[in-house]
Design an enzyme around this catalytic site. Sequence first.
Site, PDB file in Angstrom:
ATOM      1  N   LYS A 192      -4.117   3.725 -12.222  1.00 13.62           N
ATOM      2  CA  LYS A 192      -3.081   4.031 -12.902  1.00 13.62           C
ATOM      3  C   LYS A 192      -3.395   4.275 -14.541  1.00 13.62           C
ATOM      4  CE  LYS A 192      -0.817   1.503  -9.513  1.00 13.62           C
ATOM      5  NZ  LYS A 192      -2.013   1.366  -9.052  1.00 13.62           N
ATOM      6  N   SER A 225      -6.099  13.704 -49.280  1.00 11.33           N
ATOM      7  CA  SER A 225      -7.241  12.659 -49.242  1.00 11.33           C
ATOM      8  C   SER A 225      -7.002  11.588 -50.235  1.00 11.33           C
ATOM      9  CB  SER A 225      -8.479  13.502 -49.691  1.00 11.33           C
ATOM     10  OG  SER A 225      -9.620  12.790 -50.191  1.00 11.33           O
ATOM     11  N   LYS A 277      -7.096  18.104 -51.530  1.00 14.10           N
ATOM     12  CA  LYS A 277      -7.052  18.355 -50.010  1.00 14.10           C
ATOM     13  C   LYS A 277      -5.823  18.273 -49.250  1.00 14.10           C
ATOM     14  CE  LYS A 277     -10.612  18.054 -47.740  1.00 14.10           C
ATOM     15  NZ  LYS A 277     -11.755  17.237 -47.475  1.00 14.10           N
ATOM     16  N   GLU A 322      -7.213  18.254 -35.704  1.00 15.93           N
ATOM     17  CA  GLU A 322      -8.406  17.457 -35.300  1.00 15.93           C
ATOM     18  C   GLU A 322      -8.232  16.424 -34.352  1.00 15.93           C
ATOM     19  OE1 GLU A 322     -10.713  16.754 -39.301  1.00 15.93           O
ATOM     20  OE2 GLU A 322      -8.627  17.158 -39.775  1.00 15.93           O
ATOM     21  N   GLN A 368      -6.235   0.465  -7.525  1.00  9.36           N
ATOM     22  CA  GLN A 368      -5.456  -0.080  -8.522  1.00  9.36           C
ATOM     23  C   GLN A 368      -5.641   0.299  -9.785  1.00  9.36           C
ATOM     24  OE1 GLN A 368      -3.618  -4.254  -8.434  1.00  9.36           O
ATOM     25  NE2 GLN A 368      -5.173  -4.556  -9.917  1.00  9.36           N
ATOM     26  N   ASN A 382      -5.402  18.248 -45.246  1.00  8.12           N
ATOM     27  CA  ASN A 382      -6.441  18.228 -44.082  1.00  8.12           C
ATOM     28  C   ASN A 382      -5.443  18.335 -42.838  1.00  8.12           C
ATOM     29  OD1 ASN A 382      -8.783  17.592 -45.642  1.00  8.12           O
ATOM     30  ND2 ASN A 382      -8.259  15.349 -45.647  1.00  8.12           N
ATOM     31  N   TYR A 393      -6.696   2.099   2.306  1.00  8.13           N
ATOM     32  CA  TYR A 393      -6.740   1.530   0.933  1.00  8.13           C
ATOM     33  C   TYR A 393      -7.800   0.400   0.662  1.00  8.13           C
ATOM     34  CZ  TYR A 393      -4.924  -1.186  -3.085  1.00  8.13           C
ATOM     35  OH  TYR A 393      -4.653  -1.807  -4.296  1.00  8.13           O
ATOM     36  N   HIS A 395     -18.182  35.805 -30.999  1.00 12.76           N
ATOM     37  CA  HIS A 395     -19.245  35.141 -31.859  1.00 12.76           C
ATOM     38  C   HIS A 395     -18.622  34.592 -32.970  1.00 12.76           C
ATOM     39  CE1 HIS A 395     -21.730  37.097 -28.763  1.00 12.76           C
ATOM     40  NE2 HIS A 395     -21.236  38.088 -29.120  1.00 12.76           N
ATOM     41  N   ASN A 406       0.756  -1.253   0.029  1.00 13.51           N
ATOM     42  CA  ASN A 406       0.124   0.013  -0.130  1.00 13.51           C
ATOM     43  C   ASN A 406       0.902   1.318  -0.098  1.00 13.51           C
ATOM     44  OD1 ASN A 406      -2.122  -1.809   0.125  1.00 13.51           O
ATOM     45  ND2 ASN A 406      -2.482  -1.109   2.248  1.00 13.51           N
TER      46      ASN A 406
HETATM   47  N1  ARG Z   1      -1.181  -3.516  -7.183  1.00 14.32           N
HETATM   48  C1  ARG Z   1      -1.789  -2.902  -6.278  1.00 14.32           C
HETATM   49  C2  ARG Z   1      -2.190  -1.323  -6.606  1.00 14.32           C
HETATM   50  O1  ARG Z   1      -2.171  -1.074  -7.396  1.00 14.32           O
HETATM   51  C3  ARG Z   1      -0.809  -2.775  -5.199  1.00 14.32           C
HETATM   52  C4  ARG Z   1      -1.262  -2.678  -3.862  1.00 14.32           C
HETATM   53  C5  ARG Z   1      -1.960  -3.875  -3.577  1.00 14.32           C
HETATM   54  N2  ARG Z   1      -2.501  -3.645  -1.874  1.00 14.32           N
HETATM   55  C6  ARG Z   1      -3.256  -4.443  -1.382  1.00 14.32           C
HETATM   56  N3  ARG Z   1      -3.533  -4.204  -0.266  1.00 14.32           N
HETATM   57  N4  ARG Z   1      -3.696  -5.693  -2.023  1.00 14.32           N
HETATM   58  O2  ARG Z   1      -2.974  -0.593  -5.851  1.00 14.32           O
END
Ligand code: ARG
Length: 461
Positions: free
Chosen positions: A326, A278, A284, A291, A323, A286, A318, A157, A111
Amino acid sequence: AASKMWGGRFAGGPAAIMRRINASIDFDRRLYAQDIRGSQAHCQMLVAQKMIGADDAAAILGGLDTVLAEIEAGTFPFRAELEDIHMNVEARLAELIGEPAGRLHTARSRNDQVATDFRLWVRDAIDGMEAGLKELVEALLDRAEEHAATVMPGFTHLQAAQPVTFGHHLMAYVEMIGRDRSRLADARKRLNESPLGSAALAGTSFPIDREATARALGFERPMRNSLDGVSDRDFALEFLSAASICAVHLSRLAEELVIWTSAQFRFVSLSDAFTTGSSIMPQKRNPDAAELIRAKTGRVIGDLASLLIVMKGLPLAYSKDMQDDKEPVFEAADTMELAISAMTGMIRDLTANEAVMAAAAGAGFTTATDIADWCVRALGMPFRRAHHVAGSLVKLAEDKGVGLEDLSLDEMRAIEPGITAEAQAVLTVASSVASRTSQGGTAPVRVRAAIAEARTRLAEE
Ligand code: ARG
């Protein structure tokens, strides 16, 4: 079989689908460098605090170097059954050095480990984005300098409003990107505290030195509360919100490039390097990159929304929900990297069609405000009456199908007898922009000064 890492109280192993939903290694392997750095700092602290022996520490540090080298060489055996980057690294370390590997996780939990890794990663992402934005600002400044006196219509506008210079318009984006950079710098300051040593949530009974690990990892100080240390992701949310706002700025500029490069506008041309053709229409050119920047802004905003929603219902400390913090951050960082680089390339190569812009700058009676202002200045007229006079002049010119500057003095005097030849002179686009010398205004002298100031600020960083 049950997991070696946590299987002590388990008789059976997880279902295949359990492994799949639980595994994060496919994306969190991107944290490998931060994870290894964090483990090295932790290990050095453990030996300094005499919690592990010098021989074990040497074996662990050497083994971590090998793991890092294997990952970078692409020979590391990533295993989904080991769930995440933390357990993949530790399991490989155990294969390499044996029993001492098991001592590394003393006084630590995944954690605080993952919170540390992720802070380090986001810190690097902020630095990368900042550097990219600095290059974009430099490209904008170069074009702004080149076009400090190039006139174009300013819009409200999307209707022609008053003439401005192209340099002034580009400098507006320099200001926006400047604030984006300062938002990132600000987020970085709050982010830069170390969660390491929070352990699972409550801290630890071991005599750890959190100041030492914080210092080793470039953090300003340890986080003050262990529950907070493992359970907040506000640093990632701040990164995503700063990125979202920046993406919105890039998207507006991208939208303007799309408009300006259209056959109806023809204000600017993009280079071949930033244009596509194109497959059916040979004429064209573009503005695909613009975009796509506009489109990808949606992903970044979505990434912010998605992490906000992950976090909003979580009790301390936690939860595994976290998780899922990410992928939105990785996607936003990757998207911003692409968008910023592509925008920088487009701006660097961009050419302005000055004649077209100048013609457009005067079309649509854009100097009507200038004649009203003249009536106020020269005739002492209240602005509201001057506005009315200028409106009547526009009506006359419109009826005759000519521009304001094409009206004769007699025609103008029939509407307002006080008007002189001097009034006619304020009707040109060049005199209009030159007269806007108020602070922050579009007069070329002001624009050049703003560019010089921006360059000084950049050099002083
Ligand atoms: N892979 C987990 C995450 O990204 C790591 C932490 C895991 N901790 C746990 N108590 N299972 O959060």
